[in-house]
Design an enzyme around this catalytic site. Structure first.
Site, PDB file in Angstrom:
ATOM      1  N   HIS A   1      42.542  52.460  69.183  1.00 26.70           N
ATOM      2  CA  HIS A   1      42.824  51.132  68.618  1.00 26.70           C
ATOM      3  C   HIS A   1      41.521  50.351  68.513  1.00 26.70           C
ATOM      4  O   HIS A   1      40.649  50.474  69.359  1.00 26.70           O
ATOM      5  CB  HIS A   1      43.792  50.366  69.540  1.00 26.70           C
ATOM      6  CG  HIS A   1      44.455  49.221  68.855  1.00 26.70           C
ATOM      7  ND1 HIS A   1      43.867  47.981  68.743  1.00 26.70           N
ATOM      8  CD2 HIS A   1      45.642  49.140  68.210  1.00 26.70           C
ATOM      9  CE1 HIS A   1      44.678  47.177  68.081  1.00 26.70           C
ATOM     10  NE2 HIS A   1      45.758  47.845  67.743  1.00 26.70           N
TER      11      HIS A   1
ATOM     12  N   HIS B   1      46.649  52.928  59.886  1.00 28.01           N
ATOM     13  CA  HIS B   1      47.319  51.676  60.266  1.00 28.01           C
ATOM     14  C   HIS B   1      48.814  51.971  60.449  1.00 28.01           C
ATOM     15  O   HIS B   1      49.168  52.810  61.258  1.00 28.01           O
ATOM     16  CB  HIS B   1      47.008  50.629  59.179  1.00 28.01           C
ATOM     17  CG  HIS B   1      47.412  49.218  59.481  1.00 28.01           C
ATOM     18  ND1 HIS B   1      47.782  48.762  60.709  1.00 28.01           N
ATOM     19  CD2 HIS B   1      47.452  48.140  58.648  1.00 28.01           C
ATOM     20  CE1 HIS B   1      48.067  47.472  60.637  1.00 28.01           C
ATOM     21  NE2 HIS B   1      47.881  47.068  59.401  1.00 28.01           N
TER      22      HIS B   1
ATOM     23  N   ASP C   1      52.096  53.187  67.694  1.00 24.18           N
ATOM     24  CA  ASP C   1      52.678  54.178  66.773  1.00 24.18           C
ATOM     25  C   ASP C   1      53.019  55.507  67.428  1.00 24.18           C
ATOM     26  O   ASP C   1      53.586  56.376  66.760  1.00 24.18           O
ATOM     27  CB  ASP C   1      51.695  54.419  65.617  1.00 24.18           C
ATOM     28  CG  ASP C   1      51.615  53.199  64.713  1.00 24.18           C
ATOM     29  OD1 ASP C   1      50.503  52.731  64.437  1.00 24.18           O
ATOM     30  OD2 ASP C   1      52.692  52.690  64.337  1.00 24.18           O
TER      31      ASP C   1
HETATM   32  C1  SDX Z   1      48.051  50.159  64.219  1.00 21.79           C
HETATM   33  O1  SDX Z   1      44.634  46.546  64.186  1.00 21.79           O
HETATM   34  C2  SDX Z   1      45.800  46.574  64.701  1.00 21.79           C
HETATM   35  O2  SDX Z   1      46.196  45.778  65.521  1.00 21.79           O
HETATM   36  C3  SDX Z   1      46.709  47.663  64.181  1.00 21.79           C
HETATM   37  C4  SDX Z   1      48.084  47.712  64.845  1.00 21.79           C
HETATM   38  C5  SDX Z   1      48.919  46.515  64.481  1.00 21.79           C
HETATM   39  O3  SDX Z   1      49.829  46.181  65.235  1.00 21.79           O
HETATM   40  O4  SDX Z   1      48.713  45.981  63.333  1.00 21.79           O
HETATM   41  O5  SDX Z   1      47.946  47.751  66.256  1.00 21.79           O
HETATM   42  C6  SDX Z   1      48.883  48.936  64.394  1.00 21.79           C
HETATM   43  O6  SDX Z   1      47.616  50.418  63.131  1.00 21.79           O
HETATM   44  C7  SDX Z   1      47.709  51.001  65.428  1.00 21.79           C
HETATM   45  C8  SDX Z   1      46.696  52.150  65.099  1.00 21.79           C
HETATM   46  C9  SDX Z   1      47.449  53.296  64.373  1.00 21.79           C
HETATM   47  N1  SDX Z   1      46.481  54.272  63.886  1.00 21.79           N
HETATM   48  C10 SDX Z   1      46.394  55.519  64.421  1.00 21.79           C
HETATM   49  O7  SDX Z   1      47.004  55.877  65.431  1.00 21.79           O
HETATM   50  C11 SDX Z   1      45.434  56.454  63.698  1.00 21.79           C
HETATM   51  C12 SDX Z   1      44.540  57.151  64.712  1.00 21.79           C
HETATM   52  N2  SDX Z   1      43.645  56.115  65.292  1.00 21.79           N
HETATM   53  C13 SDX Z   1      42.269  56.107  64.823  1.00 21.79           C
HETATM   54  O8  SDX Z   1      42.159  56.348  63.412  1.00 21.79           O
HETATM   55  C14 SDX Z   1      41.493  54.879  65.317  1.00 21.79           C
HETATM   56  O9  SDX Z   1      41.670  54.790  66.678  1.00 21.79           O
HETATM   57  C15 SDX Z   1      41.781  53.500  64.708  1.00 21.79           C
HETATM   58  C16 SDX Z   1      41.687  53.529  63.236  1.00 21.79           C
HETATM   59  C17 SDX Z   1      43.121  53.009  65.140  1.00 21.79           C
HETATM   60  C18 SDX Z   1      40.706  52.547  65.256  1.00 21.79           C
HETATM   61  O10 SDX Z   1      39.543  52.986  64.772  1.00 21.79           O
HETATM   62  P1  SDX Z   1      38.116  52.280  65.013  1.00 21.79           P
HETATM   63  O11 SDX Z   1      38.234  51.053  65.853  1.00 21.79           O
HETATM   64  O12 SDX Z   1      37.459  52.141  63.679  1.00 21.79           O
HETATM   65  O13 SDX Z   1      37.411  53.314  65.913  1.00 21.79           O
HETATM   66  P2  SDX Z   1      36.688  54.615  65.362  1.00 21.79           P
HETATM   67  O14 SDX Z   1      37.537  55.301  64.311  1.00 21.79           O
HETATM   68  O15 SDX Z   1      35.282  54.263  64.997  1.00 21.79           O
HETATM   69  O16 SDX Z   1      36.681  55.567  66.655  1.00 21.79           O
HETATM   70  C19 SDX Z   1      35.750  55.318  67.709  1.00 21.79           C
HETATM   71  C20 SDX Z   1      35.537  56.670  68.310  1.00 21.79           C
HETATM   72  C21 SDX Z   1      35.222  57.722  67.271  1.00 21.79           C
HETATM   73  O17 SDX Z   1      34.381  58.644  67.875  1.00 21.79           O
HETATM   74  P3  SDX Z   1      32.887  58.803  67.263  1.00 21.79           P
HETATM   75  O18 SDX Z   1      33.130  59.122  65.781  1.00 21.79           O
HETATM   76  O19 SDX Z   1      32.225  57.418  67.461  1.00 21.79           O
HETATM   77  O20 SDX Z   1      32.302  59.928  68.060  1.00 21.79           O
HETATM   78  O21 SDX Z   1      36.751  57.120  68.955  1.00 21.79           O
HETATM   79  C22 SDX Z   1      37.227  58.301  68.321  1.00 21.79           C
HETATM   80  C23 SDX Z   1      36.503  58.422  66.991  1.00 21.79           C
HETATM   81  O22 SDX Z   1      36.309  59.792  66.698  1.00 21.79           O
HETATM   82  N3  SDX Z   1      38.663  58.124  68.059  1.00 21.79           N
HETATM   83  C24 SDX Z   1      39.550  59.118  68.057  1.00 21.79           C
HETATM   84  C25 SDX Z   1      40.796  58.491  67.797  1.00 21.79           C
HETATM   85  N4  SDX Z   1      40.609  57.178  67.634  1.00 21.79           N
HETATM   86  C26 SDX Z   1      39.295  56.953  67.798  1.00 21.79           C
HETATM   87  N5  SDX Z   1      39.435  60.436  68.245  1.00 21.79           N
HETATM   88  C27 SDX Z   1      40.571  61.155  68.161  1.00 21.79           C
HETATM   89  N6  SDX Z   1      41.784  60.646  67.918  1.00 21.79           N
HETATM   90  C28 SDX Z   1      41.943  59.322  67.726  1.00 21.79           C
HETATM   91  N7  SDX Z   1      43.145  58.838  67.459  1.00 21.79           N
END
Ligand code: SDX
Length: 380
Positions: free
Chosen positions: A262, A223, A315
């Protein structure tokens, strides 16, 4: 069984409440605060006005605006015992932990802390909005081994935050960028930290507890903590030509690349578009390769994951802007919290009138039972 159908991991896609405060359009990549699109607010408004808009639902008339700005200015200075708490914490813990601790401590000074009337929750909320810049500024100064700086009543909210954090008064461009950063972080639908605040306020707990819950939640790298890690990741790549190799290692290991992906945006985060322009401005001014390396990483990630809806999020570029303005990496998430305080307070106040306890279910997949109790002497 049909119970399996019910399970929505991480509550993905579940509509948990109604709101009038903000709307995230994940497919078009648009963000609205009370119906105003984020770019129109960034171009024409400022953080104080956006904060008022989130709380009260309309752009303030001149008198309302001046009264709100005056109230924020009056409540911005911190009591001496809070300053000594921040000095006592020093650099011993991560600034997000320091922030969580200080916000929680403020309730010690508030004899009305547990009055859960909306009027009192609003009073506490506005005092927290007013004090976040002073608290985060003081934490940054102490963490950097410097003297705490008191707010300058001549400066606006964002400029005062910049001044109390870095010791320098911002130039007009830095002031605009700081204000924009706070505006675009102010609210974002039912994100994890906002949800934490709502779960807490839904039990009729106090606003200090709700915001403490939110700060604890924002700290995590999935996050708000991603902005600190994203810049460290870009800097660890170093030269632009190293990007392909380093990214391959990370993605082959299934590592999440910080600043990408996201839960709601399946296209480019509109906030990242705004920040990218500012990152480019600083890159030209600083003449380092960080921005160029970031652009290569962005291209590689979009080529590899774009069709799965993974793009830069808020971010990815924010860290290099804060770094260029003189903030240490560990303070990046507290900067995020300083913007988000208005959204947390607005949504907690909105939800507190709903008075509906958040209490979902878990799908039990453990031992069927009933299991026979065996006394310990018979267990070996
Ligand atoms: C913020 O919710 C909000 O609005 C948050 C925010 C706000 O203003 O409050 O926008 C601020 O927190 C932005 C996000 C910051 N976080 C990061 O940058 C961390 C990296 N991002 C990931 O951890 C992920 O994208 C999340 C946590 C942000 C979202 O995760 P989800 O919706 O639970 O999706 P997921 O983890 O299930 O991923 C879906 C697929 C996966 O592949 P599979 O396991 O299904 O094969 O997409 C892939 C993931 O592996 N994936 C990524 C990735 N993000 C998703 N692969 C590599 N790098 C990434 N960053």
């Amino acid at each position: 069984s049909e119970a399996k159908e019910e399970l929505r991991r991480g509550l993905e896609g579940v509509l948990a409440a109604e709101t009038r405060i903000g709307y995230v359009n994940g497919s078009d990549g648009k963000l609205f605060y009370r119906g105003y699109e984020i770019n129109s607010l960034v171009e024409q408004s400022n953080y104080e006005e956006v904060s008022y808009l989130l709380l009260y639902g309309h752009l303030p008339k001149r008198g309302e605006y001046e009264e709100y700005v005056k109230r924020l200015r009056e409540e911005m200075p911190l009591p001496d015992e809070v300053l000594s708490l921040i000095k006592n914490i020093g650099g011993r813990t991560h600034p997000m932990s320091a922030l969580r601790t200080v916000i929680s401590y403020l309730s010690v000074l508030d004899s009305m802390e547990s009055d859960s009337s909306t009027k009192n929750q609003e009073r506490i909320g506005i005092s927290l909005i007013a004090r976040m810049p002073s608290i985060v500024g003081a934490i940054h100064r102490v963490y950097s081994g410097k003297e705490i700086i008191k707010p300058d009543p001549e400066l606006g909210y964002a400029s005062n935050f910049f001044y109390m954090s870095t010791g320098a008064r911002p130039d007009p461009v830095e002031s605009k960028i700081m204000d924009t950063a706070l505006i675009i972080h102010a609210d974002h639908g039912m994100n994890a930290s906002t949800f934490s605040a709502l779960v807490t306020i839904s039990t009729m707990a106090d606003m200090y507890s709700a915001i403490t819950s939110a700060i604890g939640t924002l700290k995590g790298p999935l996050h708000g903590g991603a902005n600190e890690r994203a810049l460290k990741m870009i800097q660890s790549v170093g030269r632009p030509e190293n990007a392909e190799k380093v990214l391959k290692v990370m993605t082959d290991k299934g590592e999440r690349v910080m600043g990408f992906g996201h839960r709601v945006y399946k296209v480019y985060d509109p906030r990242a578009k705004i920040l990218k322009r500012y990152a480019e401005y600083f890159a030209e001014r600083k003449g380092n390769e960080t921005f160029k390396t970031a652009q290569i990483i962005e291209e590689l990630m979009i080529n590899k994951y774009g069709e799965r809806g993974i793009f830069p999020n808020v971010d990815f570029y924010s860290g290099m802007i804060y770094d260029a303005m003189g903030f240490r990496t560990e303070i990046f998430t507290p900067i995020f919290a300083t913007g988000r305080i208005s959204g947390w307070v607005a949504r907690a106040l909105e939800y507190s009138t709903e008075n509906r306890l958040f209490r979902p279910k878990a799908l039990y997949v453990g031992e069927k039972g009933p299991r026979k109790y065996i006394p310990i002497q018979d267990r070996d």
